[in-house]
Design a protein around this motif. Sequence first.
Motif, PDB file in Angstrom:
ATOM      1  N   LYS A   8      -5.303 -21.379  18.501  1.00 32.99           N
ATOM      2  CA  LYS A   8      -6.036 -22.140  17.488  1.00 32.99           C
ATOM      3  C   LYS A   8      -5.422 -21.895  16.123  1.00 32.99           C
ATOM      4  O   LYS A   8      -5.236 -20.751  15.716  1.00 32.99           O
ATOM      5  CB  LYS A   8      -7.517 -21.749  17.506  1.00 32.99           C
ATOM      6  N   LEU A   9      -5.104 -23.002  15.428  1.00 31.50           N
ATOM      7  CA  LEU A   9      -4.468 -22.938  14.118  1.00 31.50           C
ATOM      8  C   LEU A   9      -5.314 -23.649  13.081  1.00 31.50           C
ATOM      9  O   LEU A   9      -6.099 -24.548  13.402  1.00 31.50           O
ATOM     10  CB  LEU A   9      -3.080 -23.591  14.149  1.00 31.50           C
ATOM     11  N   LEU A  10      -5.121 -23.248  11.825  1.00 30.95           N
ATOM     12  CA  LEU A  10      -5.832 -23.849  10.701  1.00 30.95           C
ATOM     13  C   LEU A  10      -4.797 -24.246   9.650  1.00 30.95           C
ATOM     14  O   LEU A  10      -3.886 -23.467   9.348  1.00 30.95           O
ATOM     15  CB  LEU A  10      -6.807 -22.828  10.114  1.00 30.95           C
ATOM     16  N   ILE A  11      -4.913 -25.476   9.116  1.00 32.36           N
ATOM     17  CA  ILE A  11      -4.032 -25.914   8.040  1.00 32.36           C
ATOM     18  C   ILE A  11      -4.820 -25.878   6.740  1.00 32.36           C
ATOM     19  O   ILE A  11      -5.863 -26.530   6.621  1.00 32.36           O
ATOM     20  CB  ILE A  11      -3.486 -27.331   8.281  1.00 32.36           C
ATOM     21  N   LEU A  12      -4.313 -25.116   5.766  1.00 34.83           N
ATOM     22  CA  LEU A  12      -4.984 -24.955   4.483  1.00 34.83           C
ATOM     23  C   LEU A  12      -4.087 -25.437   3.344  1.00 34.83           C
ATOM     24  O   LEU A  12      -2.866 -25.528   3.492  1.00 34.83           O
ATOM     25  CB  LEU A  12      -5.336 -23.488   4.239  1.00 34.83           C
ATOM     26  N   GLY A  13      -4.711 -25.697   2.208  1.00 33.91           N
ATOM     27  CA  GLY A  13      -3.981 -26.094   1.013  1.00 33.91           C
ATOM     28  C   GLY A  13      -4.794 -27.066   0.182  1.00 33.91           C
ATOM     29  O   GLY A  13      -5.827 -27.582   0.628  1.00 33.91           O
ATOM     30  N   ASP A  14      -4.331 -27.308  -1.029  1.00 33.97           N
ATOM     31  CA  ASP A  14      -5.030 -28.220  -1.937  1.00 33.97           C
ATOM     32  C   ASP A  14      -5.097 -29.634  -1.365  1.00 33.97           C
ATOM     33  O   ASP A  14      -4.307 -30.015  -0.489  1.00 33.97           O
ATOM     34  CB  ASP A  14      -4.322 -28.269  -3.294  1.00 33.97           C
ATOM     35  N   ALA A  15      -6.013 -30.420  -1.903  1.00 35.35           N
ATOM     36  CA  ALA A  15      -6.109 -31.833  -1.517  1.00 35.35           C
ATOM     37  C   ALA A  15      -4.831 -32.560  -1.940  1.00 35.35           C
ATOM     38  O   ALA A  15      -4.289 -32.323  -3.021  1.00 35.35           O
ATOM     39  CB  ALA A  15      -7.321 -32.479  -2.187  1.00 35.35           C
ATOM     40  N   GLY A  16      -4.338 -33.425  -1.065  1.00 31.44           N
ATOM     41  CA  GLY A  16      -3.202 -34.266  -1.394  1.00 31.44           C
ATOM     42  C   GLY A  16      -1.835 -33.660  -1.168  1.00 31.44           C
ATOM     43  O   GLY A  16      -0.823 -34.288  -1.497  1.00 31.44           O
ATOM     44  N   LEU A  84      -0.213 -22.644   5.625  1.00 30.42           N
ATOM     45  CA  LEU A  84      -0.642 -22.753   4.236  1.00 30.42           C
ATOM     46  C   LEU A  84       0.332 -23.656   3.493  1.00 30.42           C
ATOM     47  O   LEU A  84       1.500 -23.307   3.319  1.00 30.42           O
ATOM     48  CB  LEU A  84      -0.702 -21.361   3.605  1.00 30.42           C
ATOM     49  N   VAL A  85      -0.141 -24.829   3.066  1.00 24.04           N
ATOM     50  CA  VAL A  85       0.736 -25.885   2.566  1.00 24.04           C
ATOM     51  C   VAL A  85       0.567 -26.105   1.067  1.00 24.04           C
ATOM     52  O   VAL A  85      -0.554 -26.127   0.550  1.00 24.04           O
ATOM     53  CB  VAL A  85       0.446 -27.221   3.291  1.00 24.04           C
ATOM     54  N   PHE A  86       1.697 -26.256   0.373  1.00 23.73           N
ATOM     55  CA  PHE A  86       1.675 -26.750  -0.998  1.00 23.73           C
ATOM     56  C   PHE A  86       2.647 -27.917  -1.109  1.00 23.73           C
ATOM     57  O   PHE A  86       3.445 -28.176  -0.205  1.00 23.73           O
ATOM     58  CB  PHE A  86       2.017 -25.642  -2.016  1.00 23.73           C
ATOM     59  N   ASP A  87       2.559 -28.640  -2.204  1.00 22.59           N
ATOM     60  CA  ASP A  87       3.385 -29.820  -2.446  1.00 22.59           C
ATOM     61  C   ASP A  87       4.512 -29.439  -3.404  1.00 22.59           C
ATOM     62  O   ASP A  87       4.252 -29.013  -4.531  1.00 22.59           O
ATOM     63  CB  ASP A  87       2.494 -30.914  -3.052  1.00 22.59           C
ATOM     64  N   THR A  88       5.750 -29.578  -2.959  1.00 28.05           N
ATOM     65  CA  THR A  88       6.883 -29.186  -3.808  1.00 28.05           C
ATOM     66  C   THR A  88       7.011 -30.070  -5.047  1.00 28.05           C
ATOM     67  O   THR A  88       7.749 -29.722  -5.975  1.00 28.05           O
ATOM     68  CB  THR A  88       8.202 -29.244  -3.020  1.00 28.05           C
ATOM     69  N   THR A  89       6.293 -31.194  -5.090  1.00 25.27           N
ATOM     70  CA  THR A  89       6.338 -32.075  -6.267  1.00 25.27           C
ATOM     71  C   THR A  89       5.142 -31.870  -7.187  1.00 25.27           C
ATOM     72  O   THR A  89       4.998 -32.577  -8.184  1.00 25.27           O
ATOM     73  CB  THR A  89       6.395 -33.556  -5.843  1.00 25.27           C
ATOM     74  N   ARG A  91       3.382 -28.658  -9.062  1.00 30.46           N
ATOM     75  CA  ARG A  91       3.415 -27.228  -9.346  1.00 30.46           C
ATOM     76  C   ARG A  91       2.035 -26.591  -9.221  1.00 30.46           C
ATOM     77  O   ARG A  91       1.910 -25.442  -8.794  1.00 30.46           O
ATOM     78  CB  ARG A  91       3.966 -26.998 -10.764  1.00 30.46           C
ATOM     79  N   ASN A  92       0.985 -27.320  -9.580  1.00 27.43           N
ATOM     80  CA  ASN A  92      -0.369 -26.756  -9.494  1.00 27.43           C
ATOM     81  C   ASN A  92      -0.718 -26.323  -8.073  1.00 27.43           C
ATOM     82  O   ASN A  92      -1.402 -25.315  -7.870  1.00 27.43           O
ATOM     83  CB  ASN A  92      -1.405 -27.748 -10.011  1.00 27.43           C
ATOM     84  N   SER A  93      -0.287 -27.107  -7.092  1.00 32.21           N
ATOM     85  CA  SER A  93      -0.602 -26.762  -5.701  1.00 32.21           C
ATOM     86  C   SER A  93       0.086 -25.462  -5.289  1.00 32.21           C
ATOM     87  O   SER A  93      -0.441 -24.705  -4.464  1.00 32.21           O
ATOM     88  CB  SER A  93      -0.205 -27.907  -4.762  1.00 32.21           C
ATOM     89  N   PHE A  94       1.249 -25.208  -5.858  1.00 36.01           N
ATOM     90  CA  PHE A  94       1.944 -23.932  -5.615  1.00 36.01           C
ATOM     91  C   PHE A  94       1.222 -22.787  -6.330  1.00 36.01           C
ATOM     92  O   PHE A  94       1.060 -21.697  -5.781  1.00 36.01           O
ATOM     93  CB  PHE A  94       3.391 -24.036  -6.084  1.00 36.01           C
ATOM     94  N   ASN A  95       0.782 -23.047  -7.553  1.00 39.46           N
ATOM     95  CA  ASN A  95       0.064 -22.024  -8.307  1.00 39.46           C
ATOM     96  C   ASN A  95      -1.238 -21.616  -7.632  1.00 39.46           C
ATOM     97  O   ASN A  95      -1.736 -20.503  -7.845  1.00 39.46           O
ATOM     98  CB  ASN A  95      -0.235 -22.522  -9.724  1.00 39.46           C
ATOM     99  N   HIS A  96      -1.806 -22.508  -6.829  1.00 40.76           N
ATOM    100  CA  HIS A  96      -3.081 -22.230  -6.152  1.00 40.76           C
ATOM    101  C   HIS A  96      -2.916 -21.441  -4.855  1.00 40.76           C
ATOM    102  O   HIS A  96      -3.916 -21.120  -4.202  1.00 40.76           O
ATOM    103  CB  HIS A  96      -3.815 -23.534  -5.867  1.00 40.76           C
ATOM    104  N   ILE A  97      -1.681 -21.153  -4.455  1.00 41.48           N
ATOM    105  CA  ILE A  97      -1.467 -20.410  -3.214  1.00 41.48           C
ATOM    106  C   ILE A  97      -2.178 -19.060  -3.258  1.00 41.48           C
ATOM    107  O   ILE A  97      -2.752 -18.597  -2.267  1.00 41.48           O
ATOM    108  CB  ILE A  97       0.036 -20.215  -2.947  1.00 41.48           C
ATOM    109  N   TYR A  99      -4.944 -18.383  -4.633  1.00 38.29           N
ATOM    110  CA  TYR A  99      -6.357 -18.618  -4.304  1.00 38.29           C
ATOM    111  C   TYR A  99      -6.549 -18.692  -2.788  1.00 38.29           C
ATOM    112  O   TYR A  99      -7.466 -18.048  -2.225  1.00 38.29           O
ATOM    113  CB  TYR A  99      -6.855 -19.918  -4.939  1.00 38.29           C
ATOM    114  N   TRP A 100      -5.688 -19.445  -2.112  1.00 39.04           N
ATOM    115  CA  TRP A 100      -5.840 -19.615  -0.664  1.00 39.04           C
ATOM    116  C   TRP A 100      -5.602 -18.295   0.072  1.00 39.04           C
ATOM    117  O   TRP A 100      -6.272 -18.006   1.069  1.00 39.04           O
ATOM    118  CB  TRP A 100      -4.896 -20.703  -0.164  1.00 39.04           C
ATOM    119  N   LEU A 101      -4.670 -17.490  -0.417  1.00 38.53           N
ATOM    120  CA  LEU A 101      -4.444 -16.189   0.211  1.00 38.53           C
ATOM    121  C   LEU A 101      -5.658 -15.280   0.060  1.00 38.53           C
ATOM    122  O   LEU A 101      -5.984 -14.497   0.961  1.00 38.53           O
ATOM    123  CB  LEU A 101      -3.201 -15.526  -0.384  1.00 38.53           C
TER     124      LEU A 101
END
Length: 209
Positions: A8-16, A84-89, A91-97, A99-101
């Motif tokens: 069982k796996l879970l995909i996490l990360g910001d919206a979008g 745990l996914v962020f969007d390389t385009t 930067r905010n989604s990377f900065n939120h990593i 939080y997810w950790l």
Amino acid sequence: METNYIFKLLILGDAGVGKSCLLLRFTNNRYTGRYCSTVGVDSRTRTLEIAGFKIKLHIWDTAGEERFRSMVSTYYRHVQGIVLVFDTTQRNSFNHIDYWLKEIEKYALPNICVMLVGNKCDALEKRQVRQELATDYADRLGLPYMEASAVSGVNVERMFGKLAVNIFDIHVLPTLQQAKGPQSHGISLSSLPKTIKPRNNKHRNYNCC
């Protein structure tokens, strides 16, 4: 097709960031190009073969919006692996990593297998997070890192496959090795657990793929 194990796996990360698109690419080899926000939690499955065993991946796709996060938190303790996914385009989604950790630290069981993924690596002209920056960040945390693209499909198979192999090595291989001990004349699949339960070790340990 007979299944020997279920991971069982879970995909996490910001919206979008493209969580649903990555999952659709992996399970159906499709990319729609349409953005549709996940409401709560969705799930898909796919079966892989690892070391001659049929492994069903049951993957939960989670909503990134804050209003759904209390619902998502209940799923953490039922999984062996997290993408745990962020969007390389973005930067905010990377900065939120971070939080997810912290959420993983708070809700997931120890010894969870986590992979950090930078999605949309094909959009070079829009990139806001350099690969070197993300790689150094992941190395400091002891996390495996991979860049992928749901649009082109690059590395999507590889990232899910590597995470599944890591879970197999951590949770299944020791049982198989024990079953192959001096007193054993073979392994009975019926005697092994089909659904792998996460270990509840005392100390947190992110396992690298």
